[in-house]
Scaffold this active site. Structure first.
Site, PDB file in Angstrom:
ATOM      1  N   ASP A  80       0.859  -1.185   0.000  1.00 33.71           N
ATOM      2  CA  ASP A  80       0.000   0.000   0.000  1.00 33.71           C
ATOM      3  C   ASP A  80       0.901   1.244   0.000  1.00 33.71           C
ATOM      4  OD1 ASP A  80      -2.367   1.489   0.261  1.00 33.71           O
ATOM      5  OD2 ASP A  80      -2.352   1.358   2.465  1.00 33.71           O
ATOM      6  N   HIS A 174      -7.219   9.731   5.100  1.00 34.75           N
ATOM      7  CA  HIS A 174      -6.641   8.693   5.954  1.00 34.75           C
ATOM      8  C   HIS A 174      -6.791   9.090   7.422  1.00 34.75           C
ATOM      9  CE1 HIS A 174      -4.165   8.033   2.192  1.00 34.75           C
ATOM     10  NE2 HIS A 174      -4.708   6.858   2.390  1.00 34.75           N
ATOM     11  N   GLY A 175      -6.792   8.105   8.302  1.00 32.40           N
ATOM     12  CA  GLY A 175      -6.808   8.386   9.740  1.00 32.40           C
ATOM     13  C   GLY A 175      -8.215   8.618  10.265  1.00 32.40           C
ATOM     14  N   GLY A 203      -9.016   5.391   2.834  1.00 29.86           N
ATOM     15  CA  GLY A 203      -9.527   6.220   3.941  1.00 29.86           C
ATOM     16  C   GLY A 203     -10.970   5.930   4.290  1.00 29.86           C
ATOM     17  N   ALA A 204     -11.337   4.636   4.372  1.00 34.95           N
ATOM     18  CA  ALA A 204     -12.745   4.293   4.591  1.00 34.95           C
ATOM     19  C   ALA A 204     -13.111   4.157   6.063  1.00 34.95           C
ATOM     20  CB  ALA A 204     -13.096   3.002   3.856  1.00 34.95           C
ATOM     21  N   SER A 205     -12.108   4.042   6.949  1.00 38.59           N
ATOM     22  CA  SER A 205     -12.431   3.958   8.385  1.00 38.59           C
ATOM     23  C   SER A 205     -13.094   5.272   8.769  1.00 38.59           C
ATOM     24  CB  SER A 205     -11.166   3.753   9.223  1.00 38.59           C
ATOM     25  OG  SER A 205     -10.539   2.532   8.899  1.00 38.59           O
ATOM     26  N   ASN A 224      -9.861   0.236   1.300  1.00 42.47           N
ATOM     27  CA  ASN A 224      -8.781   0.078   2.281  1.00 42.47           C
ATOM     28  C   ASN A 224      -9.252   0.428   3.690  1.00 42.47           C
ATOM     29  OD1 ASN A 224      -7.283  -0.352   0.003  1.00 42.47           O
ATOM     30  ND2 ASN A 224      -5.830   1.309   0.364  1.00 42.47           N
ATOM     31  N   ALA A 226      -7.497   0.710   7.511  1.00 44.98           N
ATOM     32  CA  ALA A 226      -6.311   0.635   8.363  1.00 44.98           C
ATOM     33  C   ALA A 226      -6.646   1.061   9.789  1.00 44.98           C
ATOM     34  CB  ALA A 226      -5.194   1.504   7.789  1.00 44.98           C
ATOM     35  N   THR A 227      -7.184   2.275   9.915  1.00 44.11           N
ATOM     36  CA  THR A 227      -7.420   2.851  11.247  1.00 44.11           C
ATOM     37  C   THR A 227      -8.333   1.967  12.099  1.00 44.11           C
ATOM     38  OG1 THR A 227      -7.130   5.031  10.280  1.00 44.11           O
ATOM     39  CG2 THR A 227      -8.198   4.950  12.424  1.00 44.11           C
TER      40      THR A 227
HETATM   41 ZN   LIG Z   1      -4.265   5.149   1.325  1.00 39.93          ZN
END
Ligand SMILES: [Zn+2]
Length: 275
Positions: A80, A174-175, A203-205, A224, A226-227
């Site tokens: 990523d 993101h975040g 940045g879907a969280s 994606n 992550a958070t």
């Molecule tokens: Zn990303």
């Protein structure tokens, strides 16, 4: 099987669902997402950012995935936000089946040039490539500075690079979101109407379930996360440490973190792939 990322995405695009891509940090988050895909028998992508590779070593994460993958639904191992040709090459050598080259901060022509270089190199090794056009918010940008992907630029970019999937800027970040994000669902649809390859949402969280479903309906094939996973891991770990206060063996409290990641990943898989 562990397959090329594009195999999973082309099927998702055809059948109208999205493949969730989970950012992992350690053995426990790998085990959590692998449990989730195995229980639900649905494909996922397991991915790492370069900062994670720096933390744990470039050969580590693909080894963790390969050693613990028990079959069932197909999965892919993805880099990523690769920043240059070399990190993409290193990941391919380490067994990644998909890489992202992120030239989104460059001028259009320079982004095309860099992406094309990575595409030529990766395709020669049988690995597919994700690129990015437009910007996805992060620590530095405020909402007003996010550059949405232009439809005609997306068409031109895909044609010139031969890339396999494209991350687009449509208002995500993101975040952790500070306010309510405004996602340009119409822009996703406009791009999906004229671009043949699968589209990716970063940045879907923090987006609502409804917004995520609408993004998939509009033409997103990979999302994606992550958070959300990092938050679940940390919460699970804290619970484990409190519940097993008397122990000093990590194998007694880390399973709480694995289970927390697994539960969140299962919810996300179901959201991305309604039955
Ligand atoms: Zn990303």
């Amino acid at each position: 099987m562990i397959v090329r990322g594009s195999e999973l995405l082309i099927k998702a695009k055809k059948d109208g669902y999205a493949v969730p891509a989970f950012n992992v940090d350690n053995l426990e988050s790998v085990l959590g997402v692998l449990n989730a895909t195995s229980i639900l028998s649905k494909p996922i992508i397991i991915q790492t950012i370069p900062r994670t590779l720096k933390y744990g070593g470039i050969a580590t994460y693909s080894s963790l995935v390969k050693a613990n993958y028990k079959g069932g639904a197909d999965i892919a191992i993805h880099l990523d936000h690769g920043g240059d040709l070399q990190v993409c090459r290193d990941c391919i050598d380490a067994g990644y089946t998909s890489v992202m080259i992120d030239g989104s901060m460059l001028e259009f022509d320079k982004n095309v040039q860099l992406t094309k270089q990575v595409v030529d190199m990766a395709h020669a090794s049988g690995v597919c490539v994700e690129a990015e056009l437009g910007t996805i918010g992060g620590k530095e940008e405020t909402e007003g500075q996010i550059k949405y992907t232009e439809v005609d630029e997306a068409v031109k970019f895909v044609e010139l690079t031969g890339v396999d999937s494209l991350a687009i800027g449509v208002g995500t970040a993101h975040g952790v979101y500070k306010g309510t994000p405004h996602i340009a669902i119409d822009r996703i649809k406009e791009i999906a109407d004229v671009v043949d390859i699968p589209l990716v949402l970063h940045g879907a969280s923090g987006l609502s379930d409804e917004v995520i479903r609408n993004c998939i309906k509009a033409g997103i094939s990979k999302i994606n996360f992550a958070t959300h996973l990092r938050q679940a891991f940390t919460k699970g770990l804290k619970e484990g440490l409190v519940s097993k206060e008397a122990t000093y063996d990590p194998k007694t409290y880390l399973p709480y973190a694995i289970k927390a990641v697994q539960d969140v990943a299962m919810g996300i898989i179901k959201l991305c792939q309604p039955d």
